[in-house]
Write a protein that holds these residues in place. Sequence first.
Motif, PDB file in Angstrom:
ATOM      1  N   LEU A  50       0.746  -1.352   0.001  1.00 35.42           N
ATOM      2  CA  LEU A  50      -0.034  -0.249  -0.059  1.00 35.42           C
ATOM      3  C   LEU A  50       0.866   1.365   0.170  1.00 35.42           C
ATOM      4  O   LEU A  50       0.613   2.143  -0.608  1.00 35.42           O
ATOM      5  CB  LEU A  50      -0.977   0.073   1.126  1.00 35.42           C
ATOM      6  N   VAL A  51       1.950   1.278   0.676  1.00 38.74           N
ATOM      7  CA  VAL A  51       2.772   2.487   0.853  1.00 38.74           C
ATOM      8  C   VAL A  51       4.095   1.982   0.480  1.00 38.74           C
ATOM      9  O   VAL A  51       4.815   1.274   1.449  1.00 38.74           O
ATOM     10  CB  VAL A  51       2.701   3.057   2.221  1.00 38.74           C
ATOM     11  N   ALA A  52       4.884   2.405  -0.454  1.00 32.46           N
ATOM     12  CA  ALA A  52       6.146   2.025  -0.797  1.00 32.46           C
ATOM     13  C   ALA A  52       7.277   1.908   0.439  1.00 32.46           C
ATOM     14  O   ALA A  52       7.349   3.030   0.818  1.00 32.46           O
ATOM     15  CB  ALA A  52       6.630   2.542  -2.005  1.00 32.46           C
ATOM     16  N   ASN A  53       7.932   1.067   0.595  1.00 29.07           N
ATOM     17  CA  ASN A  53       8.799   1.110   1.721  1.00 29.07           C
ATOM     18  C   ASN A  53       9.850  -0.094   1.789  1.00 29.07           C
ATOM     19  O   ASN A  53       9.592  -1.031   1.048  1.00 29.07           O
ATOM     20  CB  ASN A  53       8.152   1.322   3.200  1.00 29.07           C
ATOM     21  N   LEU A  54      10.894  -0.174   2.527  1.00 28.65           N
ATOM     22  CA  LEU A  54      11.697  -0.808   2.544  1.00 28.65           C
ATOM     23  C   LEU A  54      11.968  -1.829   4.038  1.00 28.65           C
ATOM     24  O   LEU A  54      12.959  -2.048   4.461  1.00 28.65           O
ATOM     25  CB  LEU A  54      13.111  -0.327   2.199  1.00 28.65           C
ATOM     26  N   GLY A  55      10.791  -1.437   4.916  1.00 27.67           N
ATOM     27  CA  GLY A  55      10.985  -1.975   6.296  1.00 27.67           C
ATOM     28  C   GLY A  55      12.008  -0.958   6.967  1.00 27.67           C
ATOM     29  O   GLY A  55      12.079   0.223   6.569  1.00 27.67           O
ATOM     30  N   SER A  56      12.668  -1.504   7.908  1.00 27.54           N
ATOM     31  CA  SER A  56      13.404  -0.580   8.513  1.00 27.54           C
ATOM     32  C   SER A  56      14.549   0.095   7.615  1.00 27.54           C
ATOM     33  O   SER A  56      15.117  -0.777   6.879  1.00 27.54           O
ATOM     34  CB  SER A  56      14.043  -1.417   9.716  1.00 27.54           C
ATOM     35  N   PHE A  57      14.710   1.421   7.798  1.00 26.62           N
ATOM     36  CA  PHE A  57      15.833   1.882   6.829  1.00 26.62           C
ATOM     37  C   PHE A  57      17.166   1.888   7.493  1.00 26.62           C
ATOM     38  O   PHE A  57      18.130   1.999   6.921  1.00 26.62           O
ATOM     39  CB  PHE A  57      15.267   3.224   6.553  1.00 26.62           C
ATOM     40  N   PHE A  58      17.073   1.746   8.927  1.00 27.05           N
ATOM     41  CA  PHE A  58      18.257   1.822   9.473  1.00 27.05           C
ATOM     42  C   PHE A  58      18.420   0.656  10.577  1.00 27.05           C
ATOM     43  O   PHE A  58      17.459   0.291  11.058  1.00 27.05           O
ATOM     44  CB  PHE A  58      18.161   3.295  10.649  1.00 27.05           C
ATOM     45  N   LYS A  59      19.702   0.314  10.956  1.00 32.88           N
ATOM     46  CA  LYS A  59      20.043  -0.863  11.884  1.00 32.88           C
ATOM     47  C   LYS A  59      20.152   0.011  13.205  1.00 32.88           C
ATOM     48  O   LYS A  59      20.293   1.019  13.442  1.00 32.88           O
ATOM     49  CB  LYS A  59      21.160  -1.276  11.651  1.00 32.88           C
ATOM     50  N   ASN A  60      19.393  -0.779  14.223  1.00 36.03           N
ATOM     51  CA  ASN A  60      19.536  -0.397  15.780  1.00 36.03           C
ATOM     52  C   ASN A  60      21.126  -0.248  15.953  1.00 36.03           C
ATOM     53  O   ASN A  60      21.838  -1.164  15.990  1.00 36.03           O
ATOM     54  CB  ASN A  60      18.998  -1.098  16.649  1.00 36.03           C
ATOM     55  N   PRO A  61      21.777   0.729  16.418  1.00 37.71           N
ATOM     56  CA  PRO A  61      23.202   0.773  16.604  1.00 37.71           C
ATOM     57  C   PRO A  61      23.527   0.065  17.804  1.00 37.71           C
ATOM     58  O   PRO A  61      22.840   0.124  18.760  1.00 37.71           O
ATOM     59  CB  PRO A  61      23.366   2.404  16.687  1.00 37.71           C
ATOM     60  N   ILE A  62      24.925  -0.603  17.594  1.00 32.35           N
ATOM     61  CA  ILE A  62      25.140  -1.466  18.643  1.00 32.35           C
ATOM     62  C   ILE A  62      26.481  -0.600  19.208  1.00 32.35           C
ATOM     63  O   ILE A  62      27.311  -0.319  18.595  1.00 32.35           O
ATOM     64  CB  ILE A  62      25.796  -2.616  17.955  1.00 32.35           C
ATOM     65  N   VAL A  63      26.288  -0.629  20.527  1.00 32.81           N
ATOM     66  CA  VAL A  63      27.275   0.356  21.339  1.00 32.81           C
ATOM     67  C   VAL A  63      27.896  -0.686  22.451  1.00 32.81           C
ATOM     68  O   VAL A  63      27.303  -1.525  22.815  1.00 32.81           O
ATOM     69  CB  VAL A  63      26.798   1.661  21.670  1.00 32.81           C
ATOM     70  N   ASP A  64      29.160  -0.317  23.141  1.00 30.36           N
ATOM     71  CA  ASP A  64      29.513  -1.065  24.146  1.00 30.36           C
ATOM     72  C   ASP A  64      28.491  -0.483  25.508  1.00 30.36           C
ATOM     73  O   ASP A  64      27.874   0.360  25.494  1.00 30.36           O
ATOM     74  CB  ASP A  64      31.065  -0.911  24.258  1.00 30.36           C
ATOM     75  N   ALA A  65      28.481  -1.647  26.365  1.00 29.50           N
ATOM     76  CA  ALA A  65      27.506  -1.682  27.536  1.00 29.50           C
ATOM     77  C   ALA A  65      27.632  -0.278  28.211  1.00 29.50           C
ATOM     78  O   ALA A  65      26.547   0.286  28.661  1.00 29.50           O
ATOM     79  CB  ALA A  65      27.539  -2.938  28.206  1.00 29.50           C
ATOM     80  N   ALA A  66      28.801   0.201  28.316  1.00 30.57           N
ATOM     81  CA  ALA A  66      29.103   1.284  29.304  1.00 30.57           C
ATOM     82  C   ALA A  66      28.356   2.499  28.677  1.00 30.57           C
ATOM     83  O   ALA A  66      27.762   3.494  29.398  1.00 30.57           O
ATOM     84  CB  ALA A  66      30.524   1.475  29.231  1.00 30.57           C
ATOM     85  N   LEU A  67      28.731   2.695  27.317  1.00 33.52           N
ATOM     86  CA  LEU A  67      27.920   3.790  26.774  1.00 33.52           C
ATOM     87  C   LEU A  67      26.526   3.829  27.005  1.00 33.52           C
ATOM     88  O   LEU A  67      25.628   4.593  27.082  1.00 33.52           O
ATOM     89  CB  LEU A  67      28.371   3.835  25.179  1.00 33.52           C
ATOM     90  N   ALA A  68      25.945   2.466  26.577  1.00 36.02           N
ATOM     91  CA  ALA A  68      24.463   2.299  26.620  1.00 36.02           C
ATOM     92  C   ALA A  68      24.059   2.714  28.131  1.00 36.02           C
ATOM     93  O   ALA A  68      22.883   3.195  28.057  1.00 36.02           O
ATOM     94  CB  ALA A  68      24.079   0.868  26.300  1.00 36.02           C
ATOM     95  N   THR A  69      24.725   2.213  29.027  1.00 35.64           N
ATOM     96  CA  THR A  69      24.390   2.536  30.489  1.00 35.64           C
ATOM     97  C   THR A  69      24.435   4.061  30.667  1.00 35.64           C
ATOM     98  O   THR A  69      23.468   4.650  31.234  1.00 35.64           O
ATOM     99  CB  THR A  69      25.245   1.914  31.367  1.00 35.64           C
ATOM    100  N   SER A  70      25.269   4.547  30.282  1.00 32.99           N
ATOM    101  CA  SER A  70      25.158   6.063  30.423  1.00 32.99           C
ATOM    102  C   SER A  70      24.143   6.856  29.726  1.00 32.99           C
ATOM    103  O   SER A  70      23.594   7.805  30.177  1.00 32.99           O
ATOM    104  CB  SER A  70      26.619   6.894  30.291  1.00 32.99           C
ATOM    105  N   MET A  71      23.822   6.375  28.460  1.00 31.10           N
ATOM    106  CA  MET A  71      22.690   6.752  27.608  1.00 31.10           C
ATOM    107  C   MET A  71      21.432   6.574  28.253  1.00 31.10           C
ATOM    108  O   MET A  71      20.409   7.458  28.220  1.00 31.10           O
ATOM    109  CB  MET A  71      22.746   6.406  26.215  1.00 31.10           C
ATOM    110  N   HIS A  72      21.470   5.701  28.938  1.00 35.35           N
ATOM    111  CA  HIS A  72      19.982   5.078  29.628  1.00 35.35           C
ATOM    112  C   HIS A  72      19.750   6.094  30.685  1.00 35.35           C
ATOM    113  O   HIS A  72      18.873   6.723  30.951  1.00 35.35           O
ATOM    114  CB  HIS A  72      20.105   3.641  30.051  1.00 35.35           C
ATOM    115  N   ALA A  73      20.952   6.531  31.305  1.00 37.80           N
ATOM    116  CA  ALA A  73      20.829   7.467  32.486  1.00 37.80           C
ATOM    117  C   ALA A  73      20.466   8.667  32.033  1.00 37.80           C
ATOM    118  O   ALA A  73      19.551   9.502  32.702  1.00 37.80           O
ATOM    119  CB  ALA A  73      22.290   7.395  33.289  1.00 37.80           C
ATOM    120  N   GLU A  74      20.970   9.300  30.883  1.00 40.73           N
ATOM    121  CA  GLU A  74      20.919  10.524  30.282  1.00 40.73           C
ATOM    122  C   GLU A  74      19.117  10.532  29.840  1.00 40.73           C
ATOM    123  O   GLU A  74      18.553  11.288  29.849  1.00 40.73           O
ATOM    124  CB  GLU A  74      21.738  10.964  29.434  1.00 40.73           C
TER     125      GLU A  74
END
Length: 346
Positions: A235-259
Motif C-alpha cells: 500500500l505504501v512503498a517502503n523497505l522496512g527498517s531503513f536503519f539498523k539499531n546501533p550497537i554500542v558498548d554496554a558502558a555507553l548504553a548505560t550512560s545513555m540510559h541514565a541520560e
Amino acid sequence: MTGYLLQENAPLIARSTMRVPAKAALLADVRRADALPELFGFPYLKSKPVLMLGEGSNVLFAGDFDGVVVTLGQTGIRVLEDDGSTALIRAEAAERWDDLVRWSLARGFVGLENLSLIPGAVGAAPIQNIGAYGTEVGEFIETVEAFDRETGTLQRIGTTRCAFGYRDSLFKRAPERWMITAVEFRLPRQRELRLDYAGVREELERIGAGDAPRASHVAEAISRIRTRKLPNPALVANLGSFFKNPIVDAALATSMHAEFPALPVFGGDRPTAKLSAAWMIEHCGWKGHREGDAAVSEQHALVLVNHGHATGAQILDLARRIAESVRARFGVALEPEPRIIGAQWT
Ligand code: EPU
C-alpha cells in the motif's frame, strides 16, 4: 528455451518495494539456478558489476545501475529428511519468505513463527540474517546453496561459514560474489516458543491464546503486531527498517540510559547493547515528517516511505539528514539497513 531472459536498459521501478525510478544496463531474469554458470560465463558479465535481486524489499536504487541485475525465478519447498523430531527443509531462492513460514507451520514445524510476515524472498533471508521479535533466521539455517562468481561453481555453505550476525552474514559482506540459489533449514517439531519480546504476550492474550499458545498463535500475534506497527509495502512503498539499531558498548548504553531513561536498550547484560534507532529518530522530531513524496512513516520512525513519486536520491538525502540529526543530538552513528545502489552512504 534458454534459462534466462535478457533486457537492455531495463526499468527497475517495479523491481523494488520502494518503487523509485532507476534503470539497469542489463536485466537477466533467470528461470533456473542451473542456467547461472552459462550466464556468468559471458565476458560482458565478468567485467560488469552484478546485483542479485529478490523481491527488492531491501534495496534502494539511488541512481541507475551500470551493470547486470539478476533475478532468479526458481520456487519450490520440499522435505529432504525427516526423523520425526526435526526435518531438513529445502526452499528455492524465489519462494516468498512468508509462504515458507506458513508452509512450515501448517506441517507442524516450529521456529519460524516469530519471522511471520517479513517481506522478501527466501534467497534474500540469509543475506541480512532477517530477524524479528527475538528470533533470527540464521539459527535455523543448516546450509545455503549459492553460485560463487569467483569459482564459477555452485557451492554448499554450512551455517558456521555463513557467519551470521545482527543483520549481517558472509553474503552481505561480499554481495558481488554470492548468488544464493536455495536455503536448507533444520526445523524441529517441538521447541519452546519465544514470547519475551515486548507486546507479544499481550497480543496472545488479545487473541485468546494467553495460557497455552501454539506456534500458529504466535505467528498470528506477530502478524497482527506487524500489520499495526509497520506500513504495508503493498500500500505504501517502503523497505522496512531503513536503519539498523546501533550497537554500542554496554558502558555507553548505560550512560545513555541514565541520560535518556525512556530510550529502549536491548541486550544490556552483554558487552554490547543495541539502542532503539526508532526512538532516537522520533525524538529528533522526524516521525511522520514529509518532503514531497519522501517521508518518514507516521507508523514507525525507522521506516522511510515513498508516497508516490519520490526518487531514491531524495529518500537517501532525507536518510542522511536524519542520521546527522541523531548524531548531533545523541552522539550515535546510524547505518542504513538496506543495500544502497548508485550512491555511497558516506
Ligand atoms: N519506537 C519508537 N518510535 C517508533 C517506533 C518504535 O520510539 O516510531 C520504540 C518503541 O519504544 C519500541 C522500540 O522502539 O518499543 C522498538 O520498536 P520495535 O519493536 O518496532 O522494534 P525496532 O527495534 O524498531 C526491530 C527490527 C524490525 C523488527 C522489530 C521487531 C531492526 C533494524 N529492525 O525494529 O525489523 O520487525 O525489531 O523485532 O533491527 C526490518 O528489519 O525491516 C524490520 C522491520
